[in-house]
Design a protein around this motif. Structure first.
Motif, PDB file in Angstrom:
ATOM      1  N   ASP A 209       0.858  -1.174   0.000  1.00 41.30           N
ATOM      2  CA  ASP A 209       0.000   0.000   0.000  1.00 41.30           C
ATOM      3  C   ASP A 209       0.899   1.231   0.000  1.00 41.30           C
ATOM      4  OD1 ASP A 209      -2.400  -1.353  -0.065  1.00 41.30           O
ATOM      5  OD2 ASP A 209      -2.556  -1.495   2.119  1.00 41.30           O
ATOM      6  N   HIS A 323      -3.838  -0.981  -2.853  1.00 36.77           N
ATOM      7  CA  HIS A 323      -4.983  -0.090  -2.652  1.00 36.77           C
ATOM      8  C   HIS A 323      -4.558   1.318  -3.061  1.00 36.77           C
ATOM      9  CE1 HIS A 323      -5.734  -3.373   0.402  1.00 36.77           C
ATOM     10  NE2 HIS A 323      -6.774  -3.450  -0.383  1.00 36.77           N
ATOM     11  N   ARG A 330      -5.713  -4.446  -7.512  1.00 35.69           N
ATOM     12  CA  ARG A 330      -6.169  -5.824  -7.403  1.00 35.69           C
ATOM     13  C   ARG A 330      -6.479  -6.436  -8.758  1.00 35.69           C
ATOM     14  NH1 ARG A 330     -10.207  -3.566  -3.641  1.00 35.69           N
ATOM     15  NH2 ARG A 330      -9.334  -1.777  -4.698  1.00 35.69           N
ATOM     16  N   GLN A 366      -7.069   4.664   6.941  1.00 34.43           N
ATOM     17  CA  GLN A 366      -8.281   3.841   7.005  1.00 34.43           C
ATOM     18  C   GLN A 366      -9.502   4.601   6.516  1.00 34.43           C
ATOM     19  OE1 GLN A 366      -8.252   0.522   7.704  1.00 34.43           O
ATOM     20  NE2 GLN A 366      -6.043   0.876   7.684  1.00 34.43           N
ATOM     21  N   PHE A 369      -9.280   4.885   2.708  1.00 37.61           N
ATOM     22  CA  PHE A 369      -9.607   3.575   2.136  1.00 37.61           C
ATOM     23  C   PHE A 369     -11.119   3.346   2.134  1.00 37.61           C
ATOM     24  CE2 PHE A 369      -5.465   0.931   2.805  1.00 37.61           C
ATOM     25  CZ  PHE A 369      -4.821   1.765   1.906  1.00 37.61           C
ATOM     26  N   ASP A 370     -11.767   3.647   3.255  1.00 35.18           N
ATOM     27  CA  ASP A 370     -13.210   3.418   3.372  1.00 35.18           C
ATOM     28  C   ASP A 370     -14.011   4.373   2.489  1.00 35.18           C
ATOM     29  OD1 ASP A 370     -12.911   1.347   5.167  1.00 35.18           O
ATOM     30  OD2 ASP A 370     -13.156   2.601   6.945  1.00 35.18           O
ATOM     31  N   ASN A 375     -10.337  -0.268  -0.368  1.00 32.37           N
ATOM     32  CA  ASN A 375     -10.174  -1.569   0.277  1.00 32.37           C
ATOM     33  C   ASN A 375     -11.353  -2.500   0.023  1.00 32.37           C
ATOM     34  OD1 ASN A 375     -11.997  -0.105   1.720  1.00 32.37           O
ATOM     35  ND2 ASN A 375     -11.041  -0.367   3.720  1.00 32.37           N
ATOM     36  N   GLU A 377     -13.174  -5.474  -1.322  1.00 36.24           N
ATOM     37  CA  GLU A 377     -12.684  -6.776  -1.777  1.00 36.24           C
ATOM     38  C   GLU A 377     -13.777  -7.528  -2.527  1.00 36.24           C
ATOM     39  OE1 GLU A 377      -9.647  -7.622  -1.597  1.00 36.24           O
ATOM     40  OE2 GLU A 377      -8.908  -6.059  -0.241  1.00 36.24           O
ATOM     41  N   ARG A 415     -20.015  -1.836  -2.029  1.00 35.52           N
ATOM     42  CA  ARG A 415     -18.675  -2.429  -2.018  1.00 35.52           C
ATOM     43  C   ARG A 415     -18.543  -3.544  -3.055  1.00 35.52           C
ATOM     44  NH1 ARG A 415     -14.943  -1.506   1.832  1.00 35.52           N
ATOM     45  NH2 ARG A 415     -15.427   0.186   3.253  1.00 35.52           N
ATOM     46  N   SER A 419     -15.906  -3.209  -6.039  1.00 38.00           N
ATOM     47  CA  SER A 419     -14.834  -4.208  -6.080  1.00 38.00           C
ATOM     48  C   SER A 419     -14.741  -4.844  -7.459  1.00 38.00           C
ATOM     49  CB  SER A 419     -15.063  -5.289  -5.014  1.00 38.00           C
ATOM     50  OG  SER A 419     -16.193  -6.089  -5.335  1.00 38.00           O
TER      51      SER A 419
END
Length: 729
Positions: A209, A323, A330, A366, A369-370, A375, A377, A415, A419
């Motif tokens: 990261d 990320h 990913r 964090q 990311f949120d 993040n 997945e 999400r 993703s």
């Protein structure tokens, strides 16, 4: 009085963040003057800004009181640099810049977000979700003008021993081997060195990261290799990336690690070695013989280009942010590592977990990311999806259209959607979350697999209304300015392109639904799901009363074939290469009404009428197999019929009765007809197109396709034409 109280409170707040080596966010909800008055009470804000110390304070936005020192177009240049404070004063928040610049903050750093329009927050689904997430963090603070309350701070004596251990700043850490900051970084440096010293064809994939010292590890390893290079084994290392600015940190660290070297631009030189940046497209074209190739931020480069590098060079390191603030790491991980496993089973992987510039579990990291779903997945697949072809009679599908409000109310669904987008599409950005939640012209549609009561998102498309649908408010004068290249209109890519590039004067009189993104779950691709999904999207577009379904994308053979097979027609191929894909873009359209068909037919005909001529210059670098695909879908009415003399010329060339130059125009016409019949093998098609249609020189064609010289090439051309004549009677 409030300002004095803020100053005292902020000093304690900031000191606590520094003790814990964590970054924090302060949101200032209020007027610009009020926000500015609070910032002025911070001593370093006043002092460092007078000294123009951009390292201490980065300021982004359009506030008249607080002058920006970060250009809106160049904020990515700051990636990898360090700052103590970041201030956002932009009225319409750039989420991409917000995510990227937050990554510059060191431990103890504070990010200020000044919002002077409360109504904007209340109207924005993105901000509703952002503030909802913010409530879950005790480390971040919202201060509001007119209701200013300073939250009490946790006493430092209550900070746990574990937090203190995890919060030791990089400056206080013991320096390790090679000058690294963490043992994981040491391991990364040694793994990179092993690529060049060990056996060939064992690529290394280095992932992390942001803020883990990945790019620095690349530079430190290069410094170690350059320091021991010898005259009888000179070192030539290439570093490549999607854009030049991505490697600025690398070269800065290289110069720091090896001060006796010479850095000039994007080239670092030592007595017996050199490290230089070469863009991906140039590296693939030049194919230089080098000691090592480093690919930084590999996730921002299309997988098929990475695969070409993989098969051209025997010693490679692919480094990428997982990320990332500007790429889909990913997707890189899933797709590219599958290729590595299949073709290079001894490839190695190394992941750096421990951050260098802030503590593990940093609250700002964090939150970003949120908020940006960096993040998110992929959901686990049902058993029947894992082990059998999904497209079968037993499989149930549900095509669904979701509103932004539905996504806001269902975090799990949001999400899942994101993703799939971020793992299947390399251009997905943090701002796509904001677009998904706030852009009223964007429609989200999904293909769901149904297994009992369980529904899973297996394909996602983002669609945007353009043209007549949102023409209100656009004046004739503005359209004239667009047509003359003096203005660009947002959210009108297709009609704008048709007007300015294709000369379609009435382009804005039609309603287009453009497919901005279409993505299938990476583990379920190549099963016909994309084609099924696109057919459902076509039906949906008709319910929206669109005249056209359209898209634009970097043209590769497989991707363009997907659209053309679904009965889309080419409107144009761009003249310049797309920065993200490295390919020239294709614009495709599908007519959904009789009126639009009358417009599309001449657009498609005009494209093919010009295509031949443009092949010798603007399209000279198009891949021959892509040219073949395009020509295969040429309308029969646009093909010139061969005369008796043309047929005689083709046959005479094949049998060696007549020179190439005397027959080349007839060969050109014959080849266009042949491409529609698929009577030639792939190599023959590529060589014939390259030489006859794109007019590449004999030397270039011989070099590309490994012919010994002019005589061998001409014999191959004659044999290929002869085979074509035989196969087609």
């Amino acid at each position: 009085m409030q300002n004095t109280t803020f100053s005292r409170w902020f000093d304690d707040f900031h000191q606590q963040a520094k003790v814990l080596n964590e970054r924090r966010l302060i949101v200032l909800l209020g007027g610009d003057e009020w926000g500015y008055s609070l910032l002025q009470t911070i001593q370093s804000f006043h002092q460092d800004r007078n000294k123009n110390d951009e390292r201490s304070w980065l300021i982004y936005g359009d506030n008249e009181l607080i002058k920006a020192n970060v250009s809106p177009q160049r904020f990515r240049d700051r990636l990898g640099t360090e700052s103590d404070f970041v201030v956002f004063t932009q009225q319409q928040l750039s989420v991409d810049a917000f995510a990227a610049l937050s990554g510059t903050l060191v431990g103890g750093g504070i990010l200020f977000l000044i919002i002077n329009d409360i109504a904007l927050v209340k109207q924005s689904n993105f901000f509703k979700r952002f503030f909802s997430l913010l409530q879950g963090y005790s480390e971040h603070v919202i201060l509001q003008q007119g209701a200013l309350v300073f939250p009490p701070l946790e006493p430092k004596t209550q900070v746990s021993d574990e937090q203190v251990i995890n919060s030791v700043s990089s400056s206080e850490r013991q320096t390790l081997t090679y000058g690294c900051v963490t043992q994981e970084q040491v391991n990364a440096v040694e793994a990179i060195i092993k690529v060049i010293k060990g056996k060939s064809k064992q690529p290394l994939v280095l992932t992390a990261d942001r803020g883990r010292g990945k790019s620095s590890a690349l530079a430190i390893a290069c410094a170690q290799l350059l320091a021991i290079a010898k005259n009888d084994n000179k070192l030539h290392i290439i570093i490549t990336a999607a854009e030049l600015h991505s490697v600025q940190v690398f070269f800065s660290q290289l110069a720091k690690s090896l001060p006796q070297g010479h850095l000039e631009g994007h080239k670092f030189t030592m007595l017996y070695g050199v490290v230089e940046f070469i863009a991906v497209d140039q590296l693939l074209k030049l194919q230089p013989n080098v000691s090592l190739v480093l690919v930084d931020e590999a996730a921002a480069i299309p997988v098929y280009l990475l695969e070409q590098l993989l098969f051209q060079h025997s010693r490679l390191v692919f480094a990428s942010t997982i990320h990332g603030y500007e790429g889909a790491g990913r997707g890189f991980t899933l797709k590219f590592q599958h290729t590595l496993t299949a073709s290079f089973p001894k490839w190695r992987s190394l992941h750096i977990n421990e951050p260098i510039r802030w503590r593990s579990g940093d609250p700002l990291e964090q939150l970003v990311f949120d908020a940006c779903l960096l993040n998110a997945e992929l959901p686990s697949l049902c058993n029947h999806q894992k082990h059998s072809s999904l497209v079968s009679q037993e499989t149930q599908f549900d095509f669904k259209h979701f509103t932004a409000e539905a996504l806001l109310a269902n975090e799990s669904l949001l999400r899942q959607v994101f993703s799939v987008l971020v793992t299947a599409h390399y251009q997905t950005k943090p701002s796509d979350v904001q677009m998904l939640l706030d852009n009223k012209q964007v429609e989200l549609v999904c293909l769901m697999s149904v297994d009992g009561e369980l529904e899973q998102v297996i394909a996602v498309a983002l669609l945007i209304h353009e043209g007549k649908f949102n023409k209100q408010g656009i004046t004739d004068a503005e359209l004239t300015a667009v047509n003359r290249g003096k203005r660009r209109l947002r959210n009108n890519f297709i009609p704008q392109s048709l007007l300015t590039q294709c000369g379609v004067e009435q382009a804005f009189d039609y309603h287009y639904l453009r497919v901005m993104r279409i993505a299938v779950h990476p583990k379920l691709q190549h099963q016909g799901i994309g084609a099924l999904f696109l057919s459902e999207i076509t039906i949906f577009a008709k319910t929206q009363r669109a005249d056209f379904l359209a898209s634009s994308f970097g043209a590769t053979k497989s991707l363009l074939s997907f659209w053309l097979t679904a009965d889309f027609k080419l409107g144009r191929i761009g003249f310049s290469k797309d920065k993200a894909s490295g390919e020239q873009s294709a614009l495709v359209l599908k007519s959904l009404s009789e009126n639009s068909e009358q417009v599309l037919a001449p657009i498609n005909t005009e494209f093919y009428r010009c295509f031949d001529y443009l092949l010798v210059e603007e399209y000279k670098d198009l891949a021959p197999n892509l040219v073949a695909l395009i020509q295969t879908h040429c309308p029969q009415s646009s093909l010139d019929m061969l005369s008796q003399l043309d047929n005689a010329n083709v046959e005479a060339f094949a049998y060696g009765y007549r020179q190439y130059a005397s027959c080349v125009f007839s060969l050109h016409l014959w080849l266009k007809q042949q491409l529609g019949s698929q009577g030639l093998n792939d190599k023959a098609i590529c060589v014939l197109i390259s030489r006859i249609m794109q007019k590449h020189s004999i030397a270039d064609v011989c070099s590309t396709y490994h012919f010994t010289g002019k005589k061998a090439l001409e014999q191959f051309l004659k044999t290929s034409v002869m085979n074509g004549l035989t196969l087609n009677g």
